[in-house]
Structures are given as C-alpha cells and as structure tokens.
Enzyme design. Structure first.
Site, PDB file in Angstrom:
ATOM      1  N   CYS A   2      -7.460   2.775 -52.037  1.00 38.38           N
ATOM      2  CA  CYS A   2      -8.235   2.149 -53.100  1.00 38.38           C
ATOM      3  C   CYS A   2      -7.316   1.779 -54.262  1.00 38.38           C
ATOM      4  O   CYS A   2      -6.357   2.483 -54.562  1.00 38.38           O
ATOM      5  CB  CYS A   2      -9.338   3.020 -53.671  1.00 38.38           C
ATOM      6  SG  CYS A   2     -10.520   3.563 -52.442  1.00 38.38           S
ATOM      7  N   ARG A  27      -3.677  -1.625 -50.999  1.00 41.70           N
ATOM      8  CA  ARG A  27      -4.123  -0.234 -51.080  1.00 41.70           C
ATOM      9  C   ARG A  27      -5.448   0.012 -50.349  1.00 41.70           C
ATOM     10  O   ARG A  27      -5.888   1.149 -50.220  1.00 41.70           O
ATOM     11  CB  ARG A  27      -4.289   0.172 -52.543  1.00 41.70           C
ATOM     12  CG  ARG A  27      -3.025   0.059 -53.344  1.00 41.70           C
ATOM     13  CD  ARG A  27      -3.285   0.413 -54.777  1.00 41.70           C
ATOM     14  NE  ARG A  27      -3.628   1.812 -54.914  1.00 41.70           N
ATOM     15  CZ  ARG A  27      -2.754   2.792 -55.021  1.00 41.70           C
ATOM     16  NH1 ARG A  27      -1.472   2.512 -55.037  1.00 41.70           N
ATOM     17  NH2 ARG A  27      -3.134   4.036 -55.138  1.00 41.70           N
ATOM     18  N   TRP A  74     -10.745   1.420 -49.838  1.00 37.94           N
ATOM     19  CA  TRP A  74     -10.398   1.927 -48.503  1.00 37.94           C
ATOM     20  C   TRP A  74     -11.340   3.097 -48.288  1.00 37.94           C
ATOM     21  O   TRP A  74     -11.216   4.132 -48.927  1.00 37.94           O
ATOM     22  CB  TRP A  74      -8.932   2.367 -48.494  1.00 37.94           C
ATOM     23  CG  TRP A  74      -8.425   2.794 -47.164  1.00 37.94           C
ATOM     24  CD1 TRP A  74      -7.920   1.986 -46.183  1.00 37.94           C
ATOM     25  CD2 TRP A  74      -8.345   4.127 -46.647  1.00 37.94           C
ATOM     26  NE1 TRP A  74      -7.544   2.742 -45.101  1.00 37.94           N
ATOM     27  CE2 TRP A  74      -7.784   4.050 -45.356  1.00 37.94           C
ATOM     28  CE3 TRP A  74      -8.692   5.384 -47.149  1.00 37.94           C
ATOM     29  CZ2 TRP A  74      -7.571   5.169 -44.558  1.00 37.94           C
ATOM     30  CZ3 TRP A  74      -8.477   6.503 -46.349  1.00 37.94           C
ATOM     31  CH2 TRP A  74      -7.917   6.392 -45.075  1.00 37.94           C
ATOM     32  N   ASN A 100     -10.527   6.012 -57.549  1.00 38.35           N
ATOM     33  CA  ASN A 100      -9.612   6.147 -56.417  1.00 38.35           C
ATOM     34  C   ASN A 100      -9.388   7.636 -56.217  1.00 38.35           C
ATOM     35  O   ASN A 100      -8.977   8.328 -57.144  1.00 38.35           O
ATOM     36  CB  ASN A 100      -8.288   5.439 -56.766  1.00 38.35           C
ATOM     37  CG  ASN A 100      -7.207   5.717 -55.751  1.00 38.35           C
ATOM     38  OD1 ASN A 100      -7.495   5.940 -54.576  1.00 38.35           O
ATOM     39  ND2 ASN A 100      -5.962   5.708 -56.196  1.00 38.35           N
ATOM     40  N   GLY A 101      -9.676   8.136 -55.003  1.00 41.31           N
ATOM     41  CA  GLY A 101      -9.511   9.563 -54.740  1.00 41.31           C
ATOM     42  C   GLY A 101     -10.721  10.102 -53.989  1.00 41.31           C
ATOM     43  O   GLY A 101     -11.508   9.334 -53.433  1.00 41.31           O
ATOM     44  N   GLU A 486      10.451   4.998 -35.175  1.00 36.36           N
ATOM     45  CA  GLU A 486      10.082   4.055 -36.226  1.00 36.36           C
ATOM     46  C   GLU A 486       9.734   2.686 -35.615  1.00 36.36           C
ATOM     47  O   GLU A 486       8.773   2.043 -36.033  1.00 36.36           O
ATOM     48  CB  GLU A 486      11.235   3.941 -37.240  1.00 36.36           C
ATOM     49  CG  GLU A 486      11.082   2.871 -38.309  1.00 36.36           C
ATOM     50  CD  GLU A 486       9.839   3.018 -39.181  1.00 36.36           C
ATOM     51  OE1 GLU A 486       9.163   4.057 -39.131  1.00 36.36           O
ATOM     52  OE2 GLU A 486       9.521   2.046 -39.895  1.00 36.36           O
ATOM     53  N   LYS A 490       6.135   0.912 -36.068  1.00 37.01           N
ATOM     54  CA  LYS A 490       5.994  -0.431 -36.644  1.00 37.01           C
ATOM     55  C   LYS A 490       5.151  -1.305 -35.729  1.00 37.01           C
ATOM     56  O   LYS A 490       4.244  -1.995 -36.162  1.00 37.01           O
ATOM     57  CB  LYS A 490       7.387  -1.018 -36.829  1.00 37.01           C
ATOM     58  CG  LYS A 490       7.750  -1.714 -38.052  1.00 37.01           C
ATOM     59  CD  LYS A 490       7.830  -1.039 -39.370  1.00 37.01           C
ATOM     60  CE  LYS A 490       6.858   0.004 -39.766  1.00 37.01           C
ATOM     61  NZ  LYS A 490       7.226   0.808 -40.880  1.00 37.01           N
ATOM     62  N   GLU A 493       1.346  -0.118 -35.574  1.00 34.03           N
ATOM     63  CA  GLU A 493       0.501  -0.266 -36.774  1.00 34.03           C
ATOM     64  C   GLU A 493       0.173  -1.714 -37.098  1.00 34.03           C
ATOM     65  O   GLU A 493      -0.878  -1.995 -37.657  1.00 34.03           O
ATOM     66  CB  GLU A 493       1.096   0.457 -37.986  1.00 34.03           C
ATOM     67  CG  GLU A 493       2.355  -0.146 -38.548  1.00 34.03           C
ATOM     68  CD  GLU A 493       2.902   0.636 -39.733  1.00 34.03           C
ATOM     69  OE1 GLU A 493       2.129   1.225 -40.488  1.00 34.03           O
ATOM     70  OE2 GLU A 493       4.129   0.648 -39.887  1.00 34.03           O
ATOM     71  N   HIS A 509      11.385  14.209 -18.650  1.00 31.05           N
ATOM     72  CA  HIS A 509      10.506  15.384 -18.732  1.00 31.05           C
ATOM     73  C   HIS A 509       9.037  14.994 -18.887  1.00 31.05           C
ATOM     74  O   HIS A 509       8.234  15.777 -19.360  1.00 31.05           O
ATOM     75  CB  HIS A 509      10.943  16.282 -19.893  1.00 31.05           C
ATOM     76  CG  HIS A 509      12.331  16.801 -19.728  1.00 31.05           C
ATOM     77  ND1 HIS A 509      12.657  17.753 -18.792  1.00 31.05           N
ATOM     78  CD2 HIS A 509      13.500  16.458 -20.327  1.00 31.05           C
ATOM     79  CE1 HIS A 509      13.958  18.008 -18.844  1.00 31.05           C
ATOM     80  NE2 HIS A 509      14.488  17.220 -19.773  1.00 31.05           N
ATOM     81  N   LYS A 609      -1.744   1.292 -48.051  1.00 29.29           N
ATOM     82  CA  LYS A 609      -0.325   1.474 -48.386  1.00 29.29           C
ATOM     83  C   LYS A 609      -0.019   2.883 -48.904  1.00 29.29           C
ATOM     84  O   LYS A 609       0.926   3.506 -48.471  1.00 29.29           O
ATOM     85  CB  LYS A 609       0.067   0.414 -49.416  1.00 29.29           C
ATOM     86  CG  LYS A 609       1.526   0.462 -49.807  1.00 29.29           C
ATOM     87  CD  LYS A 609       2.391  -0.277 -48.825  1.00 29.29           C
ATOM     88  CE  LYS A 609       3.856  -0.201 -49.157  1.00 29.29           C
ATOM     89  NZ  LYS A 609       4.648  -0.291 -47.918  1.00 29.29           N
TER      90      LYS A 609
HETATM   91  C1  F6R Z   1       4.313   2.928 -42.147  1.00 24.07           C
HETATM   92  C2  F6R Z   1       4.117   3.375 -43.517  1.00 24.07           C
HETATM   93  C3  F6R Z   1       3.617   4.754 -43.746  1.00 24.07           C
HETATM   94  C4  F6R Z   1       4.301   5.378 -44.978  1.00 24.07           C
HETATM   95  C5  F6R Z   1       3.686   6.753 -45.283  1.00 24.07           C
HETATM   96  C6  F6R Z   1       4.363   7.415 -46.450  1.00 24.07           C
HETATM   97  O1  F6R Z   1       4.832   1.640 -42.103  1.00 24.07           O
HETATM   98  O2  F6R Z   1       4.318   2.647 -44.455  1.00 24.07           O
HETATM   99  O3  F6R Z   1       3.792   5.551 -42.614  1.00 24.07           O
HETATM  100  O4  F6R Z   1       5.658   5.499 -44.718  1.00 24.07           O
HETATM  101  O5  F6R Z   1       2.329   6.587 -45.556  1.00 24.07           O
HETATM  102  O6  F6R Z   1       4.237   6.665 -47.619  1.00 24.07           O
HETATM  103  P1  F6R Z   1       5.175   6.932 -48.867  1.00 24.07           P
HETATM  104  O7  F6R Z   1       6.560   6.577 -48.444  1.00 24.07           O
HETATM  105  O8  F6R Z   1       4.656   6.033 -49.945  1.00 24.07           O
HETATM  106  O9  F6R Z   1       5.064   8.388 -49.194  1.00 24.07           O
END
Ligand code: F6R
Length: 614
Positions: A2, A27, A74, A100-101, A486, A490, A493, A509, A609
C-alpha cells in the site's frame, strides 16, 4: 504494501495526489482512491483496479480543494473491491483515513465500536481507525483533529502509517507512523506526506522521515512533529539527491528494463569513492562501529528477504573466502524465531533495498536486543533500517520502481564484494597491495556490465525460443548457486512460469527426476573452481534428454562440444564478479520471456515492492 500520499498547500490537490499515487503504484495496485476537502464537502473517489482506472474516473471531474489524501492498495484484510479501497470514512463521512499496515486488534476494536452504534461499510481493518477518530472528534467542542488522532492511535496494535483529514478541522492533515514507512515533504507553502520519496520528488527534495510513534500536523503554514503524548519535537530536514527523472521510464517500455540498463551507472555510483586507496579503508555512509569493533567480529549473519537474501548468500561465500570470517545467512522471517546465538562479537548485516521490509527490521531489532553489532546495506536514505543499524552502506542506485529487484541487487553484490575486501584488510588477512588490486577489479565492473548489456539481442532471441515453456530449472555452483536461485526467482515472479533454482551438484539428489524433453535447464557455466563439475552436470542433463541453455565464458569451445542447446558467451571475469555479470543476463532473459508472454512486468500479480507487513 500500500502507498499513501497526502497534501496540504496552496495548489489544487487532485493532480498532485494522482501524480504521487502513480509513483507509489509499485507498492500495491489492486485498488486506489483519493479524498479531497472541497467547498466544505469531502469528495471521495475510489476504484477497483489500477490507478489508471481511478485516473479515468477523476480526469474529467473538476474537484477543487487544497487538502487531500490518496491511497493505492495491496489487499491484506478484505478482497480487492471498490468498497474495500481507501480512503475509509466514519459514519457521517466527515473524515477519512488512508492507511498502510495491519491493525492486529481490529476485530476487538470493531466489536466495541459496533456496540457503540458505529456502522461499518468495508471488510478492512483500516475502517476502525476512521470510527475511532470520529468517536474522539465528535464530542469535542473545539474540534482538534491532532488530539483525536493521538487518542485513537493509542488504541491500535500492529503497524500503521496513516493520514487523516476531516471537515471538522478542514485546513489540517494529521499523519502518524508505527512500523510502516512515512515521510514528510517540505515544499514552498505546501507540505506532503507519503510512503516513499518518489511520490513527492517532482515537488520537493526536502524531506523528514517520520519515526515510530510520531504524529505530524500539517497545514499550509508548516509541518509540526509530536511524540505519542503530543509533546512537540524538532526534526531536521534532509535533502534527497535523487533526480526526479530517475523515477520516470525515460523511453523504456518498462521500469524493469530501464533499471537493468542503468546497472553500469548504478554499480559505479555505489562503489565510487568507497575505498581510500591510501589506507585501504572502506568509506561507510554512516558508521558508529569502531575499527576495533570491526576487527573483533567473530561471526557475521546476513539477514534479508527475497532477492536481497540471495545477495546475502553470495556474501557468505565471499566473506568466508576473502576475509575468513564464519558467516551464516538467514531469511529475516526465520531469523528471530530460531533463537540465533548473538553477542557483541557478532555482526548482523541486514540487506534491504527499501529499508522498510518488516521481517528484516524485526531481525535487526532482535539482533540489537541481544547486543550484536548491526550494519545495513540499503538503498533508501533515512529509511527505518538505516536508522536502526549501527552502520550504513548505501547502494546508490536511485529509486528502484520495478517490483522485481534488479539494479539494487547488483549494487548489493558490489557492496558485499567491497565489504569482504575491507574485512580482510582490517583483519590483516590480505596485504594492502592485494586490497587495492581487488578493489581495482571491482572498479572495472561497470565496463564489463555494459558489455553484457550489449548481449541483449542474443538473450532476446533465446527468450523467443523458450517463452512458452511451463517449467524451468536453474543450476549454478559455488558463488553462482545463489545466482541460479535469483534467476529462477526473477523468472517466476514476472512471467508466472514455474522455475526452480538448485545447486548443480544437488541435482542428482532429486530434481534430476524432473528432466525430460520439456524441461529447459539454465546452467551457469562461466568457469571458476567448479567448472569441470558443472560440465558433468550438463552431461547428466543431456543424457536424459533435457534442454540446456548455458552461460559460458567467451573462448570456451569445450562446452560447445558437449552439445548444449543454446549458449550465451559472457566476457572474461573473475568468478566472484561473474555473480554480477551472470545476473544481468538472467534479468534480461526473465524480462524478455515475461514481455513475450504479455505479462505486466513492472507490476506482477499479487506482489508489492515493499513488504512492510510480516
Ligand atoms: C524480488 C524482490 C523481493 C525483495 C524482498 C526484499 O525481485 O524484489 O524479493 O528483494 O521483498 O525487499 P527489500 O530489499 O526492500 O528488503
């Protein structure tokens, strides 16, 4: 999750709120709304869906007013719908709240308020705040929104950043924070609150981060800060050096692609001036840890979530290898529940782009509670992590808007390399000459990343071949094992393709059972001590009919001979730094696959985000 924005000033609030919300859409984007005090009425407009739906709705409407709030959601409590979209109002629709929260005790509060005759219109936890404020404001002879909000938040348990406006105190906006990010922006005769800096960056670069349990009172005459007992406090503004243009797409189709291409510059900015070539010392942005304390560190825990956690995994390899300090890596959401052994000879390195991830902050606080030293690797100036930690090293990437982290991750890796070198230097594990050599190889990195970006057409061609696949396996070994994780993260997601990352040696394994003609396997085979082993793993895949897409180092003809299906040649680079160059190719691959599948790359479904709730 949010985003909230609020405005008080001499200009019309509508456009300013809508612009702010667009910058906060990363967000959360399942519904949005604004409320403006206009000619002694509260005009509330809300929509299910993205901000563009709200924009369409309010575009042609003339809403005049200089005080307003906005929200992009969100969902946590209550499905995405217009009714659950913020702002939420009280019974008489004389005040509104954006939040937000999560209010953890909202059910108890709601029960009490219902018993007191309040009527609820939504399924959200937030609505209780509107009714609480109403309960305190209504009986006041001289309406004081600040006081009503202060009394209300005393009842709340959980996390919140809120902004409240009311017809009963129509020139005022009151905001408060407890564990959810909130900043105040100071403009010329105009004041803002927002969840994040980009929301206000085109109007002011002067901000004050609101701290936990603080309340802010904004009018067009100024911003005043109070503690939870309404004692006035003085806060010093800071200037943000982000360029508003970095928060725009700048001709790219998506923020993610723009941010991938910014990496030569963001890595360079992050490491520029970081090392004193005379002393071999690392220059921290903030540091309350003495060199003696640094020398005395016996153990390091990297704590982080998601992509940042993968950076921590690389950190363990590098710090143990270069600086010989035992390391552990923890998912922040697990860290404090598993009772780690912490003392003042332990250093916790929290890695976080936003500096506001709830789990990472909780882990930091837990570490401090046990007397451990703390360091934050963070991208956002003044964010909670940077305030909580003893030391801070900033990744200087500018705002990262794409929900999938790209440039922040490679900057984190660059900083971690620098930290490993620094620890080795202060503990006299390596000579000053070697320190400088290693740092110089780091300084060559931006040029190499530029070379890797030139591979985009080749990566896109491979994406065209594979974008309809349903599953992917990513394999890497040693420092490139976290990079395989990673790469898979990527892809899943942003393209919604099922992808798993594995340590290549672990394939036999279990995951080897998945290999057949339908299973593409991305293999990081760019060399290093495990090169021969990785080649054997490729042969195991080929023997079972799997498809292999390999990243190898230019000049490696051997790998061709074992019959990989697709090959991307990477520039020569030390194994440690191949974590960064390989990442860039995997980012481009995920981007093009997702784009070809028509996915919303910058705002993938169900994601947000900053995850500021546990
Ligand atoms: C994936 C992604 C998330 C963040 C995670 C931590 O692409 O962006 O997995 O890495 O939510 O976020 P921060 O770095 O803001 O603590």
């Amino acid at each position: 999750m949010c985003g909230i924005v609020g405005y008080v000033g001499r200009y019309n609030a509508k456009g300013i709120l809508m612009n702010g919300l667009k910058k906060l859409e990363y967000r959360g984007y399942d519904s949005a709304g604004i409320a403006i005090i206009s000619h002694r009425a509260l005009v509330i407009r809300r929509c299910k869906g993205k901000i563009s739906c709200l924009e369409e709705r309010v575009l042609k409407e003339y809403i005049e007013g200089n005080v307003g709030v906005g929200h992009t959601r969100w969902a946590t409590h209550g499905r995405p719908s217009e009714g659950n979209a913020h702002p939420h109002s009280d019974c008489a629709s004389r005040l509104v709240v954006v939040h937000n929260g999560i209010i953890e005790n909202y059910l108890q509060l709601k029960k009490r308020l219902l018993a007191g005759g309040h009527v609820f219109k939504s399924e959200t936890d937030t609505e209780v705040i509107a009714h609480l404020v109403e309960q305190y404001l209504k009986p006041m002879k001289k309406k004081d929104l600040l006081k009503a909000v202060q009394l209300s938040i005393k009842q709340l348990k959980g996390s919140y950043a809120i902004a409240v406006i009311s017809l009963d105190d129509p020139h005022t906006l009151v905001a408060a924070r407890h564990f959810s990010p909130l900043i105040v922006g100071l403009g010329r005769d105009e004041y803002f609150v927002a969840s994040d800096i980009p929301a206000i960056l085109d109007r002011t670069k002067t901000v004050i981060p609101v701290q936990d349990n603080e309340i802010v009172h904004l009018t067009s005459l100024g911003a005043h800060f109070y503690d939870h007992n309404l004692r006035k406090i003085t806060r010093k503004p800071m200037t943000i050096d982000w360029d508003p243009v970095t928060a725009e797409k700048g001709g790219y189709k998506h923020f993610m692609l723009k941010e991938i291409f910014e990496q030569p510059m963001t890595i360079q900015e992050t490491i520029r001036g970081r090392f004193s070539l005379e002393s071999g010392d690392l220059i921290f942005d903030e540091n309350n840890l003495s060199k003696t304390a640094m020398k005395g560190i016996r153990k390091i825990y990297f704590v982080a979530c998601g992509t940042a956690y993968h950076a921590g995994m690389v950190g363990k390899y590098l710090v143990e290898d270069i600086a010989k300090i035992p390391c552990e890596v923890d998912l922040a959401s697990e860290f404090r529940y598993r009772k780690p052994l912490l003392d003042k000879e332990t250093l916790i390195i929290a890695i976080t782009q936003s500096g506001e991830t709830a789990d990472t902050l909780a882990a930091l606080r837990e570490a401090k509670r046990h007397g451990a030293r703390t360091l934050a690797i963070c991208n956002v100036t003044g964010s909670s992590a940077t305030r909580d930690a003893d030391g801070v090293v900033y990744t200087r990437t500018g705002p990262e808007i794409g929900v999938a982290s790209t440039k922040a991750f490679t900057a984190q890796l660059a900083i971690i390399c620098a930290l490993a070198i620094y620890f080795a230097h202060v503990r006299a594990i390596i000579t000053k000459k070697r320190t400088i050599e290693l740092m110089e190889s780091l300084y060559r990195l931006p040029r190499l990343v530029k070379k890797v970006l030139a591979l985009e057409p080749a990566v896109k061609a491979v994406a065209q071949k594979y974008f309809k696949q349903r599953d992917f396996l990513y394999l890497g070994r040693n420092v490139n094992y976290p990079i395989a994780l990673e790469g898979a993260l990527k892809l899943k997601e942003i393209s919604y393709i099922h992808a798993e990352g594995y340590a290549a040696g672990e394939m036999k394994h279990g995951p080897i059972a998945l290999i057949d003609e339908q299973m593409p396997v991305v293999v990081l085979a760019t060399g290093g001590v495990v090169y021969d082993k990785v080649l054997s793993n490729i042969q195991e895949i080929k023997a079972r009919g799997g498809m292999v897409l390999a990243l190898a180092t230019e000049g490696d003809h051997h790998i061709k001979k074992i019959g990989v299906d697709d090959l991307i040649y990477m520039p020569q680079v030390a194994e440690v730094l191949s974590t960064i160059t390989n990442t860039v190719v995997l980012q481009l691959f995920a981007y093009h696959v997702a784009n070809l599948r028509g996915c919303d790359v910058d705002q993938p479904r169900n994601l947000a985000k900053s995850v500021v709730v546990e």
